[in-house]
Design a protein around this motif. Structure first.
Motif, short mmCIF file in Angstrom:
data_model
loop_
_atom_site.label_atom_id
_atom_site.label_comp_id
_atom_site.label_asym_id
_atom_site.label_seq_id
_atom_site.Cartn_x
_atom_site.Cartn_y
_atom_site.Cartn_z
N MET A 106 0.83 -1.13 -0.02
CA MET A 106 0.02 -0.03 0.05
C MET A 106 0.75 1.03 -0.03
SD MET A 106 -3.33 0.76 -0.01
CE MET A 106 -4.17 -0.53 0.62
N GLY A 107 1.83 1.32 0.90
CA GLY A 107 2.55 2.42 0.97
C GLY A 107 3.54 2.80 -0.26
N PHE A 108 3.91 1.78 -0.60
CA PHE A 108 4.90 1.78 -2.23
C PHE A 108 4.03 2.32 -3.41
CE2 PHE A 108 6.59 -0.80 -5.81
CZ PHE A 108 7.70 0.20 -5.94
N GLN A 109 2.61 1.85 -3.35
CA GLN A 109 1.85 2.63 -4.43
C GLN A 109 1.42 3.85 -4.11
OE1 GLN A 109 -0.90 -0.26 -6.54
NE2 GLN A 109 -2.37 1.21 -6.47
N VAL A 110 0.85 3.98 -3.09
CA VAL A 110 0.23 5.27 -2.77
C VAL A 110 1.33 6.47 -2.53
CG1 VAL A 110 -1.12 6.65 -0.71
CG2 VAL A 110 -1.71 4.41 -1.43
N ASN A 111 2.39 6.25 -1.88
CA ASN A 111 3.38 7.27 -1.63
C ASN A 111 4.45 7.39 -3.15
OD1 ASN A 111 2.41 7.52 0.81
ND2 ASN A 111 4.20 6.18 1.69
N HIS A 112 4.66 6.40 -3.81
CA HIS A 112 5.40 6.42 -4.93
C HIS A 112 5.01 6.02 -6.15
CE1 HIS A 112 8.78 6.23 -7.47
NE2 HIS A 112 8.75 4.95 -7.65
N LEU A 113 4.47 4.78 -6.44
CA LEU A 113 4.03 4.29 -7.74
C LEU A 113 3.03 5.09 -8.65
CD1 LEU A 113 4.04 0.52 -7.85
CD2 LEU A 113 5.88 2.10 -9.12
N ALA A 114 1.98 5.52 -7.77
CA ALA A 114 0.70 6.00 -8.36
C ALA A 114 1.05 7.50 -8.73
CB ALA A 114 -0.12 6.08 -7.26
N HIS A 115 1.94 8.05 -7.88
CA HIS A 115 2.48 9.61 -8.31
C HIS A 115 3.55 9.65 -9.52
CE1 HIS A 115 0.89 10.84 -4.14
NE2 HIS A 115 0.24 11.50 -5.17
N ALA A 141 11.52 11.72 7.39
CA ALA A 141 11.50 10.23 7.67
C ALA A 141 12.40 9.43 6.57
CB ALA A 141 9.83 9.69 7.77
N HIS A 142 12.56 10.18 5.61
CA HIS A 142 13.33 9.46 4.40
C HIS A 142 14.76 9.13 5.07
CE1 HIS A 142 15.82 13.35 3.94
NE2 HIS A 142 16.65 12.46 3.48
N ARG A 143 15.33 9.86 6.19
CA ARG A 143 16.66 9.42 6.73
C ARG A 143 16.79 8.32 7.32
NH1 ARG A 143 19.03 14.35 6.07
NH2 ARG A 143 18.15 16.26 6.08
N ILE A 144 15.53 7.47 7.65
CA ILE A 144 15.41 6.14 8.14
C ILE A 144 15.25 5.22 6.97
CG2 ILE A 144 14.76 7.01 10.45
CD1 ILE A 144 11.98 5.86 9.82
N GLY A 145 14.84 5.61 5.83
CA GLY A 145 14.73 4.70 4.68
C GLY A 145 15.92 4.43 3.98
N LYS A 146 15.83 3.01 3.66
CA LYS A 146 16.75 2.30 2.95
C LYS A 146 16.45 1.90 1.68
CE LYS A 146 19.91 3.05 6.06
NZ LYS A 146 21.29 4.06 5.70
N LEU A 147 17.01 1.98 0.22
CA LEU A 147 16.33 1.66 -0.92
C LEU A 147 17.11 0.28 -1.35
CD1 LEU A 147 14.63 2.82 -2.86
CD2 LEU A 147 16.52 3.21 -4.21
N PHE A 158 8.61 -6.68 5.88
CA PHE A 158 7.84 -5.37 5.98
C PHE A 158 7.94 -4.85 7.48
CE2 PHE A 158 3.91 -3.01 7.57
CZ PHE A 158 3.60 -1.77 6.51
N GLY A 159 8.21 -3.51 7.71
CA GLY A 159 8.30 -2.76 8.61
C GLY A 159 7.51 -1.46 8.61
N THR A 160 6.60 -1.17 9.49
CA THR A 160 5.76 0.13 9.33
C THR A 160 6.60 1.42 8.73
OG1 THR A 160 4.02 -0.66 10.75
CG2 THR A 160 4.29 1.89 10.38
N TRP A 161 7.64 1.62 9.79
CA TRP A 161 8.57 2.93 9.65
C TRP A 161 9.69 2.76 8.72
CZ3 TRP A 161 5.86 7.26 10.69
CH2 TRP A 161 5.11 7.38 11.44
N LYS A 162 10.16 1.56 8.46
CA LYS A 162 11.14 1.43 7.59
C LYS A 162 10.56 1.67 6.19
CE LYS A 162 14.34 -1.30 10.23
NZ LYS A 162 15.23 -2.52 10.14
N GLN A 163 9.31 0.95 5.98
CA GLN A 163 8.73 0.93 4.76
C GLN A 163 8.38 2.47 4.22
OE1 GLN A 163 9.20 -0.82 2.30
NE2 GLN A 163 7.21 -0.51 0.92
N TYR A 164 7.54 3.09 5.36
CA TYR A 164 7.45 4.68 5.07
C TYR A 164 8.69 5.62 4.85
CZ TYR A 164 5.68 9.42 5.90
OH TYR A 164 5.10 10.77 5.93
N GLY A 165 9.83 5.20 5.41
CA GLY A 165 11.09 5.99 5.36
C GLY A 165 11.43 5.58 3.92
#
Length: 278
Positions: A106-115, A141-147, A158-165
């Motif tokens: 859900m987060g991958f699509q709503v926050n990135h793919l759809a846009h 929060a991008h600072r806690i994100g890893k690609l 899946f982890g809530t904040w890791k995926q959001y980041g």
């Protein structure tokens, strides 16, 4: 800004609503991409009551459905040959692993793919503007994100904040890739940290996220909208293409967000995922 055309996602509440109201005062025609028409029409009536000369257009498109986004984007593209501003404002955090009808986290699509899809479909119309701008809402929060290229869609874990980041990191990588690929055609792209805003963020979840908006340190949606509005309205010569902004000033994003190879890989993978829609 008078007579400019702006497309806005997530414009019926929170930061998006405040962004809409501010843009209207500049004489901008605002196209709302919404999932709830009744809510949007109520908001439209409310805003136009205060700003009777404003122009608001409403198109139905749900970020959890790529088919819906494609349909809405094509309809917008047909009605508005020139688009000056695209503000990819909508987003969310999800406490549990959920999949959209398209099979994406859900987060991958709503926050990135759809846009990403929306932007690319509208790109030709944006490039017809004298000063086209794309504004992507990211977060500190991008600072806690890893690609992790093998886990963009939470395939492994899946982890809530890791995926959001991670998705907020994607917003910046996408912004910088847009600037790199299309600056020669006049496109300007910016990423924004709006601040930690009291809005409907997290309201779709249970647990502690449900109470996010009761935190005492949150700023108002009006304050949170300021940087987006600044980037939409400021003299383009005073802005830095591809930059990350907070409090209406350039800020340093993470080293990972500045990795050109990661920017290009994310772009290519996104195109691959969206091959049936682009």
């Amino acid at each position: 800004m008078k007579n400019k055309i702006a497309v806005l996602t997530g414009g019926t509440s929170g930061i998006g609503k405040s962004t809409l109201e501010k843009l209207i005062t500049f004489g901008t025609t605002v196209i709302l991409l919404i999932r709830n028409r009744e809510k949007a029409e109520t908001l439209k009536a409310e805003v136009l009551k205060n700003y009777p000369n404003g122009i608001i257009e409403v198109f139905e498109g749900d970020l959890v459905s790529l088919k819906s986004i494609k349909s809405a984007a094509e309809a917008i593209k047909a009605k508005f040959p020139v688009i000056d501003i695209l503000i990819n404002n909508a987003g969310g955090v999800f406490s549990e692993l959920e999949k959209t009808e398209d099979g994406f986290e859900m987060g991958f699509q709503v926050n990135h793919l759809a846009h990403f899809l929306l932007t690319n479909i509208l790109l030709d119309n944006l490039l017809k503007s004298k000063e086209p701008r794309v504004i992507n809402l990211s977060s500190e929060a991008h600072r806690i994100g890893k690609l992790d290229m093998g886990n963009l869609n939470a395939e492994k874990k899946f982890g809530t904040w890791k995926q959001y980041g991670a998705t907020k990191l994607m917003n910046i990588l996408f912004t910088k890739a847009l600037a790199n690929k299309y600056s020669s055609k006049g496109l300007n792209a910016f990423a924004v940290h709006p601040g930690v805003v009291k809005s409907s963020f997290g309201a779709n979840n249970g647990g502690i996220l449900k109470y996010f908006n009761k935190m005492p340190f949150l700023i108002t949606p009006e304050k949170g909208a300021e940087t987006s509005v600044y980037l939409a309205t400021q003299d383009i010569s005073k802005l830095s293409n591809g930059a990350y902004y907070k409090r209406s000033q350039i800020a340093y994003s993470s080293l990972e967000s500045q990795d050109i190879d990661a920017q290009n890989k994310l772009w290519d993978i996104s195109v691959k995922y969206l091959k049936d829609f682009l």
